[in-house]
Structure formats: C-alpha cells, structure tokens
Design a protein around this motif. Structure first.
Motif, PDB file in Angstrom:
ATOM      1  N   ASP A  71       0.863  -1.176   0.000  1.00  0.00           N
ATOM      2  CA  ASP A  71       0.000   0.000   0.000  1.00  0.00           C
ATOM      3  C   ASP A  71       0.904   1.233   0.000  1.00  0.00           C
ATOM      4  OD1 ASP A  71      -1.699   2.122   0.495  1.00  0.00           O
ATOM      5  OD2 ASP A  71      -2.803   1.133   2.098  1.00  0.00           O
ATOM      6  N   ALA A  72       0.885   1.985  -1.092  1.00  0.00           N
ATOM      7  CA  ALA A  72       1.794   3.127  -1.239  1.00  0.00           C
ATOM      8  C   ALA A  72       1.570   4.198  -0.181  1.00  0.00           C
ATOM      9  CB  ALA A  72       1.634   3.732  -2.635  1.00  0.00           C
ATOM     10  N   LYS A  73       0.444   4.172   0.502  1.00  0.00           N
ATOM     11  CA  LYS A  73       0.157   5.181   1.525  1.00  0.00           C
ATOM     12  C   LYS A  73       0.795   4.830   2.868  1.00  0.00           C
ATOM     13  CE  LYS A  73      -4.305   6.287  -0.602  1.00  0.00           C
ATOM     14  NZ  LYS A  73      -5.775   6.303  -0.399  1.00  0.00           N
ATOM     15  N   LYS A  74       1.303   3.615   2.986  1.00  0.00           N
ATOM     16  CA  LYS A  74       1.865   3.173   4.263  1.00  0.00           C
ATOM     17  C   LYS A  74       3.383   3.327   4.292  1.00  0.00           C
ATOM     18  CE  LYS A  74      -1.659  -0.336   5.337  1.00  0.00           C
ATOM     19  NZ  LYS A  74      -1.881  -1.783   5.639  1.00  0.00           N
ATOM     20  N   LYS A  75       3.923   3.317   5.500  1.00  0.00           N
ATOM     21  CA  LYS A  75       5.361   3.258   5.716  1.00  0.00           C
ATOM     22  C   LYS A  75       5.706   1.855   6.215  1.00  0.00           C
ATOM     23  CE  LYS A  75       7.392   7.429   5.223  1.00  0.00           C
ATOM     24  NZ  LYS A  75       8.707   7.677   4.583  1.00  0.00           N
ATOM     25  N   PHE A 132       8.107   4.887   0.641  1.00  0.00           N
ATOM     26  CA  PHE A 132       7.343   4.062   1.578  1.00  0.00           C
ATOM     27  C   PHE A 132       8.238   3.348   2.584  1.00  0.00           C
ATOM     28  CE2 PHE A 132       8.134   1.578  -2.266  1.00  0.00           C
ATOM     29  CZ  PHE A 132       8.705   0.421  -1.764  1.00  0.00           C
TER      30      PHE A 132
END
Length: 683
Positions: free
Chosen positions: A451-455, A534
């Motif tokens: 998920d590109a929104k997560k780190k 990310f």
C-alpha cells in the motif's frame, strides 16, 4: 531473453492480485513446500529429460528425493520412482531405454536401474561402501562412480577398518598434518576416489589408486569434476594432490587415467591455480575445462580452456558480456552443443545468473538467457537448449529456448499451484553510484499487499562470500520473500566484491573487507530510502550470514546508530583467531595478504573485535555448532561481548547444523526467531 522469467512472474503476480481469502502471504512454510528440481539430464536423443525432485517431509524432518521424467516439449511429466528411500542422480544408458540412479533402498547408497517405460527398479551394485556420484560410459560397458576409501585400500579393506574402529573403546583421533576437519566433518584419512565398475564382470577398479586426494572434491563436488572420453577409454578428473599444503592451496589439476585402471593417473595440467570441470567435445578431439590464473584465490575468474586432445595444445577464452572493462564473466557449468561448435555456460551477470553461448572457433560470447538464475544448460531436441531457472518470484522449473534466444518454453510446472497459493512481493532492481564512483546494483522486494500510503520497516539483507551476490534467485535460506510476506520491505546491495560485475570489481575488496563494501551498503540504503518513500528509515534492521555476519559485527562498531536491530548468523568477531580456527586457510591468506604473523596489521585493520567498545545496537546471534568454516566460538564470543556490555541480545545455537541451516524444523525455528526479533524492534 526475459520470457522465461516473465512466465514465472505472471504466475506469481496473478497470485499477488488474488483475493486474500484465496491466498496467503508467502512464508517459510511456502518455501519448504516447494518441489526442488535439480540435476536435469537430457536423454541421448534429446526428447526426454530426467531430473531429481526433493520434497520436504516435515514429520521426518528431512528431504525426500525421487526421479522424475518429462518430455522436453513440455507435453507431459511423470514421477518415475516412488520408493520411500532417497533416489537421485539419474543417468541415461546410451540407448536411452533405461536410467541408472543412486538409491538407499537397499540400506546403503547403491546403483540401481529402471526402464524408462516403467516397471520395477533392479539393483546393479552391491558394494561394501556407499556409492556417491555416478556416470555412465558412452559405450555402456562401465559405470564411473565414487566411494570414500583409505588411499591404496580396497572398499572391502576400508569397510573392515571402519568396522574395527567402530568396535574400539578408545575414541581419540590422532593427526600429523592439516586438514583435520572440513566444512562439517572431522576427517579420518578416507578420500573420495573414482572407481570404474565393469557392468558385465560386476567388479570395481580404483582409478586413483594411492592418491591422497579427492574426486569428487569435498564438500560440494559431483559428476562435473570428471568426464569420460566418447570412446569410453579414458577418464579425466580434477583433484588437489598437494600433500601437506592442502589446507592453504587451491592447486587443483586435471589427471587422465585409463578406464581399465591399467596405468596410474597422469597429470595433464601444470597451472598452479584451480583447474576444474573437464568436458570432452562430442567428437572427442577437444577437452574443455575451467581454469583460474592466480594460486591461492578461490574467487578468481574461471576462464574456459580448450585443449587439443591429440597434441595437448591449449587456447584460453574469457567469457564476456560486452567489451567494457567490467564485461568479463567467470564461467560456471559447461555443456557442448550437439555439433561441437559452441559451449554453453552459466555465469553471474548483473544480479542474474545468465546462460552464455561461446563460439569455439572465434571465442566470442552471446547471452542466451539473461534473466533469473539459470542452471544446467544442455542441448535438447530440435536445436533447443534445456535449462533450469529460478528467480525472486519462484523456485526452479525446467525450460527450453531456441538457439537464437527466442521462444522460451516451459517444460515442467511442478510448483505452479504452490506459487499461485501465496502472495508475493514485487522485486525491482536499481542502481546507484557507490564507492570509487562505480555503478553498484541492488534489489528491493516490496512488502506483500503493498500500500503506497503506508510506511514499511526494512529488512536490509547482506550477502556472504564476500565474493557472492544477492541476485534474482529463489533462496532456501535467505529468501527476501519471507520478509516481504511478514510485512517488511527487503533491500539487498551487491557491494564491491560481488560477482557478476567483472573480475576487477570482485578483486577490489581484497584486504579491504570493511572499506568499500560498507560504503556501498550505507550509500545503497540511503539511495533506497530516498527512491522508495514508503520505506521507513527509522525502522531498519540489518541481517547477514558468513561474510554478511562479519559485516554485521563490523557495522555494530562502525555505524552503531544506523540500525534499530541486527542479526548476525555465523559471523566472525575476531579475524585473527578465525584464521587459526577455520578449515580452508587459503581464503584468509589471500584476503589478508598472508598469515597473521606475516601481516598482523592486515588482520587488525578491519577486525570487528577492535570496535566492541562502540557497540550499542540490539543483536540476535545465530550459529551452528558443526560449522567448521566459521567456528561457533565466534558466535559465542559475539554474544558474550553483547551481554557483558548490557546490550539487548539473544543467542540461537543449532547443535546439529553447519554453516547453513538445513533441517526443515530448524529452518522454521530460524525464521520464527528472526522475524520475532525484527518484530520486537521494528514493529
């Protein structure tokens, strides 16, 4: 060139996109569940291929092997042996109607034979010792096989001596020279010797006689260490026959001996470095083999030597990917084309293990398959080349490709369902400018269900060797997908010293273990963190084994604030003491430029023990007690230093493992412990 890899990728990426209810993230259990294909052997007419398949028996905590058969055109595959014993090393009879193979079904490892069209296998040999390694003479009259004997003693005498020793009450072992142990075994004076077995007479003749040398080489040698001439009269083999210098010499030579053993082996080569992998051309007029140029250096480039069998005249060919200064490659597995005009070979190449075709007349090279990790290329029917290939997206399957490098086709699909059942991380290769302004290659494997929104936390994997590579392969011990499946991004850097980027790049870290490699690793990590936003730079753990384990200990002192946690598997703490503990002395002597008493400063320069006072990073230490390459006391010393300094640390010791963790239950424990350690510090 990439079609074979893409076939694997399509299967895996299809699984990645499947619903979570139908699939699961890749784990060590998927890794162990894969059918392991090895040792493919194309039939004399090129239409069939026999190969060994290893499956993991978790209940028995071991692997089980059987012989499988497939049509080279990929139309069918079937299991040929089904016995609960281990069956392996299938070799074709010259008429292509039957296969000889090794099996333990009689209680010891012996040669058996089975018809290709089915039926019961029949035992061929009943020798007093285990048989290891097998070849069939082109005439069909003899087998060449290996047994471990005391030099100058028959198999019967060797067995009698072993039985007598077994019954003795005293257990002491007395030595008067090195080597006293190798890899994971104490040595007792026996040697791997080649025997010619007359199929009609049922008698075996020791072709090496009183030679105090091994063929196949220990601990990993096999049938590639010797070859039989097309007329069946001569066996050529590679062996290191150097007396008391064995522990610090890499001087393997080629020897020729008559099949009937009527004369002692005759040395063919005078090169003081490594000569290996002899292979006769189809017409018997040329002997190809691999040769290094520098004595004492096990990671020198292997060139191909072509020897006129009648005159002894030789010509050397360097395999090249291109004409650039870093375009030279070290040749690996060899195979002649059917017409004898080309040699196929494998070679590490820019994070892949490619297949090259070498023109025998001109010495020029071309890449046949350039992606994935390829093995065992050999000619097959229809002018095609059969080979095995695995990658970061799946285990070994067999393929063929046309000689013009087009139209790669699948031969086997043993693991398709298992690959599709798991969700995989997407691999991506990247480059950057590293030490000395050189281009350095690396890989990232994205976390499963990215998920590109997560780190994401990072598992920074450091390969061993140091002359090795973390490339596009499916590894059964250090598989990046195991970390991707656990929610980590895996990052690997092929630092200076790695193979596949030209010999000068490999040579560049001799006497500089802690210099350019560490610089590349830290630069490469920073590049990855910047290029892939990310990645969470505050949650990075570094893990490594062997040289990678050494590097973990070096990082602990040189970059104590860089990582949240460390994992050191089979790594040296003290380079000075490691010299006196290890089995193969040529390795540290080359890497350090001499012995500790000759060049003490070289052993001190990049020695992790000198910087223990700087350590502060939590570390998990893992070691095998049967590791005689990097002795377990190095791991124990590392743990002692950590505990004495009050640094959070754990020690995982395997009493029954060597430099590698091989038993299935131990592999599961290893992964659970390592991932538990990462979770503790990064999640």
């Amino acid at each position: 060139m990439g079609s074979a890899l893409l076939l694997v990728g399509v299967l895996s990426l299809t699984a990645v996109s499947a619903g979570a209810s139908a699939t699961h993230p890749f784990s060590v259990h998927d890794m162990l569940a894969m059918d392991r294909i090895s040792d493919p052997q194309v039939s004399p007419d090129g239409s069939l291929v026999a190969f060994t398949v290893r499956v993991t028996d978790l209940a028995a905590n071991r692997g089980r092997t059987d012989i499988h058969l497939a049509a080279v055109d990929g139309s069918w595959t079937r299991r040929l042996t089904t016995h609960e014993a281990s069956d392996s090393q299938a070799r074709w009879a010259p008429d292509g109607k039957s296969l000889y193979f090794l099996s333990t079904r009689s209680g010891s490892s012996q040669v058996w034979r089975i018809a290709v069209d089915g039926g019961e296998a029949e035992q061929v040999t009943r020798l007093p010792l285990d048989v290891d390694t097998l070849a069939v003479s082109p005439t069909g009259t003899h087998l060449v096989l290996a047994m471990s004997v005391f030099p100058g003693s028959s198999p019967e005498d060797t067995k009698a001596r072993l039985d007598a020793k077994e019954g003795a009450k005293a257990s002491g072992m007395l030595f008067d020279r090195l080597m006293v142990r190798h890899w994971d075994s104490w040595l007792d004076g026996r040697r791997n010797h080649l025997f010619a077995y007359d199929l009609k007479a049922g008698a075996a003749v020791d072709l090496m006689g009183a030679m105090d040398a091994d063929c196949p080489t220990r601990p990993f040698g096999g049938s590639e260490d010797f070859d039989i001439s097309p007329d069946g009269r001569t066996v050529v083999f590679s062996a290191k026959d150097v007396g008391r210098e064995e522990a610090w010499s890499t001087n393997y030579d080629l020897f020729a001996v008559p099949m009937d053993g009527s004369q002692p082996p005759r040395k063919l080569t005078s090169n003081p470095a490594w000569d290996a992998a002899p292979l006769f051309s189809p017409d018997g007029q040329t002997l190809a083999y691999l040769a290094m140029g520098r004595p004492g250096y096990e990671s020198d480039r292997f060139d191909i030597v072509l020897r006129n069998w009648a005159t002894g005249a030789e010509r050397t060919i360097t395999v090249r990917a291109d004409d650039s200064p870093r375009g030279d490659r070290s040749a690996g597995e060899l195979a002649w084309s059917t017409d004898g005009k080309e040699l196929y070979c494998t070679a590490d190449h820019l994070g892949q293990k490619a297949i090259f075709a070498v023109n025998v007349a001109t010495g020029t090279s071309r890449i046949v398959v350039g992606e994935g990790t390829c093995l065992a290329p050999q000619p097959a029917a229809g002018g095609r080349i059969l080979y095995g290939m695995h990658s970061l997206l799946g285990p070994t399957e067999l393929y063929t490709i046309a000689g013009d490098c087009r139209d790669a086709c699948r031969v086997t699909r043993l693991n398709d369902a298992k690959v599709a059942a798991a969700r995989w991380g997407r691999p991506e290769q990247f480059t950057f400018t590293g030490a000395e302004g050189d281009t350095v290659y690396g890989y990232i494997v994205y976390p499963v269900d990215f998920d590109a929104k997560k780190k994401y936390p990072v598992a920074f994997l450091i390969h061993g060797g140091p002359q090795g590579s973390f490339g596009n392969d499916f590894h059964y011990r250090w598989n990046p997908q195991a970390y991707a499946g656990a929610g980590y991004a895996a990052v690997m850097i092929d630092f200076h010293g790695s193979t596949g980027y030209g010999q000068a790049f490999t040579d560049s870290i001799n006497r500089d273990w802690g210099g350019k490699p560490l610089e590349d690793l830290l630069i490469g990590l920073d590049v990855a963190l910047k290029r892939y936003p990310f990645l969470d730079g505050s949650r990075v753990a570094a893990l490594g084994a062997s040289y990678g384990g050494y590097m973990i200990n070096w990082i602990a002192g040189k970059a104590p604030d860089r990582f949240k946690a460390l994992v050191c598997h089979d790594g040296n703490l003290d380079e000075r003491m490691a010299y006196f503990d290890t089995d193969e002395l040529w390795f540290p002597e080359w890497e350090r430029g001499g012995t500790p008493w000759e060049v003490p400063e070289s052993y001190r320069k990049h020695n992790p023990i000198e910087l223990v006072q700087n350590w502060k990073t939590p570390m998990l230490v893992i070691h095998g007690v049967k590791d005689y390459r990097v002795v377990y006391t190095q791991g124990l010393s590392t743990f002692t230093a950590l505990q004495r300094r009050g640094i959070p640390s754990k020690l995982l010791i395997f009493p029954d493992e060597n430099h590698w963790v091989l038993k299935p239950a131990n592999s599961i424990q290893w992964h659970e412990t390592v991932l538990g350690w990462l979770n503790q510090w990064l999640k």
